[in-house]
Design a protein around this motif. Structure first.
Motif, PDB file in Angstrom:
ATOM      1  N   HIS A 161       5.128   6.846 -11.624  1.00 35.23           N
ATOM      2  CA  HIS A 161       5.698   5.808 -12.223  1.00 35.23           C
ATOM      3  C   HIS A 161       6.019   4.490 -11.170  1.00 35.23           C
ATOM      4  N   PRO A 162       6.249   3.204 -11.708  1.00 37.34           N
ATOM      5  CA  PRO A 162       6.384   2.083 -10.736  1.00 37.34           C
ATOM      6  C   PRO A 162       7.631   2.007 -10.224  1.00 37.34           C
ATOM      7  N   PHE A 163       7.487   1.444  -9.033  1.00 35.88           N
ATOM      8  CA  PHE A 163       9.003   1.021  -8.406  1.00 35.88           C
ATOM      9  C   PHE A 163       9.277  -0.398  -8.289  1.00 35.88           C
ATOM     10  N   VAL A 164      10.332  -0.638  -8.420  1.00 37.66           N
ATOM     11  CA  VAL A 164      10.667  -2.278  -8.002  1.00 37.66           C
ATOM     12  C   VAL A 164      10.441  -2.563  -6.615  1.00 37.66           C
ATOM     13  N   GLU A 198       0.639  -1.162  -0.174  1.00 36.95           N
ATOM     14  CA  GLU A 198       0.092   0.026   0.024  1.00 36.95           C
ATOM     15  C   GLU A 198       0.903   1.100   0.072  1.00 36.95           C
ATOM     16  N   LEU A 199       2.070   1.338   0.654  1.00 37.47           N
ATOM     17  CA  LEU A 199       2.847   2.226   0.861  1.00 37.47           C
ATOM     18  C   LEU A 199       3.583   2.568  -0.746  1.00 37.47           C
ATOM     19  N   GLN A 200       3.849   1.565  -1.217  1.00 40.18           N
ATOM     20  CA  GLN A 200       4.517   1.544  -2.518  1.00 40.18           C
ATOM     21  C   GLN A 200       3.535   2.183  -3.437  1.00 40.18           C
ATOM     22  N   LYS A 201       2.032   1.859  -3.536  1.00 41.29           N
ATOM     23  CA  LYS A 201       1.218   2.182  -4.293  1.00 41.29           C
ATOM     24  C   LYS A 201       1.248   4.038  -4.076  1.00 41.29           C
ATOM     25  N   LEU A 202       1.233   4.436  -2.765  1.00 44.60           N
ATOM     26  CA  LEU A 202       1.181   5.859  -2.744  1.00 44.60           C
ATOM     27  C   LEU A 202       2.309   6.577  -3.305  1.00 44.60           C
ATOM     28  N   TYR A 203       3.711   5.987  -3.270  1.00 45.33           N
ATOM     29  CA  TYR A 203       4.812   6.423  -3.979  1.00 45.33           C
ATOM     30  C   TYR A 203       4.529   6.422  -5.376  1.00 45.33           C
ATOM     31  N   GLU A 204       4.147   5.511  -5.794  1.00 48.50           N
ATOM     32  CA  GLU A 204       3.771   5.503  -7.364  1.00 48.50           C
ATOM     33  C   GLU A 204       2.696   6.473  -8.012  1.00 48.50           C
TER      34      GLU A 204
END
Lengths: 256, 256
Positions: B212-215, B201-207
């Motif tokens: 752009h997507p993160f690895v 969920e945190l990654q979705k916020l950053y994306e």
């Protein structure tokens, strides 16, 4: 470079009256601009300040927004008028707007002494919101010209900024915080360094801006990992081969 | 939450006349405030916009600076009036001041149609410099109340912002850039997340913010290396043991 001059109360009074006359209807009400002008010299981060005539106090170089002028253009003009420099790195970083930020100051008292009580709604008496920019300049190229209200022009070490007029100490503080962020994220350091420099010189800049020492090896590793520095070939000088490498920025990080 | 209402030309005209009457002498000339209100919902970064009455166009929630009010207080008040929210994370990020930024707009035409030609030096007709703040809010708690000039209140995906009035598209762009920097340097993400969340969920916020997507593995490593997340104990739920770990921010990164 710096200057120092004397001005009489009479000259100051006439200067201000002339300014108020000229300013009438020319500027956007309630808006000023202030600039925090940074230079880097002798491993010290410096800020340029002006001493307000007939006071012991310094102030940030600033000005007003003309009605027919974009805000960013006004900031460039103010900087050009104050420093003689064009094409400078200039970044807006803060707008200061506390309601009493300029009232009850030494300057307002001085104005009252010189001009008597201006009407409460007089242009000069109003509340100003100040849009603040910081500039990174080569301090050796700054060529100040004396101006009516300012009797001294001086570079101060960031660690030895005196008590400034209005809320200008707060503005300098905010500018330094922003410079720290921009040095890390926008890599604005190139604006404060000569074309080529040693790693040690670059470290001194970072230490001056962040106001604490860095570990040499860590600093070098971090800088090289950013991929923005090019190591120059050593030139044979006949001197010791232990002379440190010189580096330069491979590109202007701000032009992308 | 959102609203939608109808208003007649007559009501709008009366509303504006009433506003101008009320505003007389109350506000600092030439200064407005605009707020870019961000929320995060369904893995999307959203911006709250208002539709200006009798037009198809949206605008940022904004307001004026009272003469007896600090700038930051005005920003909080504007946000409270527009969203019903108090104690919100609010950050000043830009002041917009191009000379023609609000002239020749659909709104000025509408005003002319409704009110006739106001005098050139009329308060409402002057040039405004806009001090811009961004806010991070829990969009489920926003409780808009209908207002005279606005007939719709709506959250837009950051990727689908319509053409806005004035220079508000530029302001949204600047706000997003600043949010990106602040997410990395000031760790403001906590303001947009629930109390506990999965790494995904945190990654979705950053994306959503960086667009752009993160690895996944890199993102997780980076986040954990910051030392700001605490992994919560898994609670026995009787369900699969493969449920992802929950995290929370160990402290408010902004309170230091």
């Amino acid at each position: 470079m710096s200057y120092l001059k004397q001005i009489s109360d009479k000259e100051l009074k006439e200067g201000i009256e002339h300014f108020i006359q000229e300013a009438k209807g020319k500027y956007v009400p309630s808006v000023t601009l202030d600039t925090v002008i940074f230079g880097f010299h002798d491993n010290k981060l410096k800020v340029l300040l002006l001493r307000f005539a007939q006071t012991a106090h310094f102030i940030l170089p600033g000005g007003y927004l003309s009605k027919d002028e974009d805000l960013d253009m006004a900031a460039l003009r103010v900087l050009r008028e104050r420093t003689g420099l064009d094409n400078i790195f200039l970044e807006q970083f803060y707008t200061s707007g506390k309601k009493n930020r300029t009232s009850n100051s030494i300057v307002s008292q001085l104005m009252k002494d010189l001009l008597g009580n201006l009407p409460a709604d007089h242009w000069f008496n109003q509340r100003f919101v100040s849009v603040c920019y910081y500039a990174l300049v080569d301090d050796t190229k700054v060529n100040p010209k004396p101006e009516p209200f300012f009797t001294e022009f001086k570079w101060f070490d960031i660690e030895a900024i005196p008590v400034l007029l209005y809320d200008h100490n707060l503005i300098v503080e905010k500018a330094l915080k922003r410079l720290q962020t921009d040095l890390d994220t926008k890599l604005v350091g190139s604006k404060l360094m000569r074309d080529s420099f040693t790693m040690n010189e670059l470290q001194k800049l970072y230490e001056a801006v962040f106001q604490h020492p860095f570990v040499r090896t860590n600093f070098q590793r971090k800088m090289l990992s950013l991929g923005i520095l090019e190591r120059l070939e050593k030139q044979y000088t006949g001197k010791s081969h232990k002379a440190p490498y010189l580096y330069r920025f491979t590109k202007d990080p701000l032009e992308d």
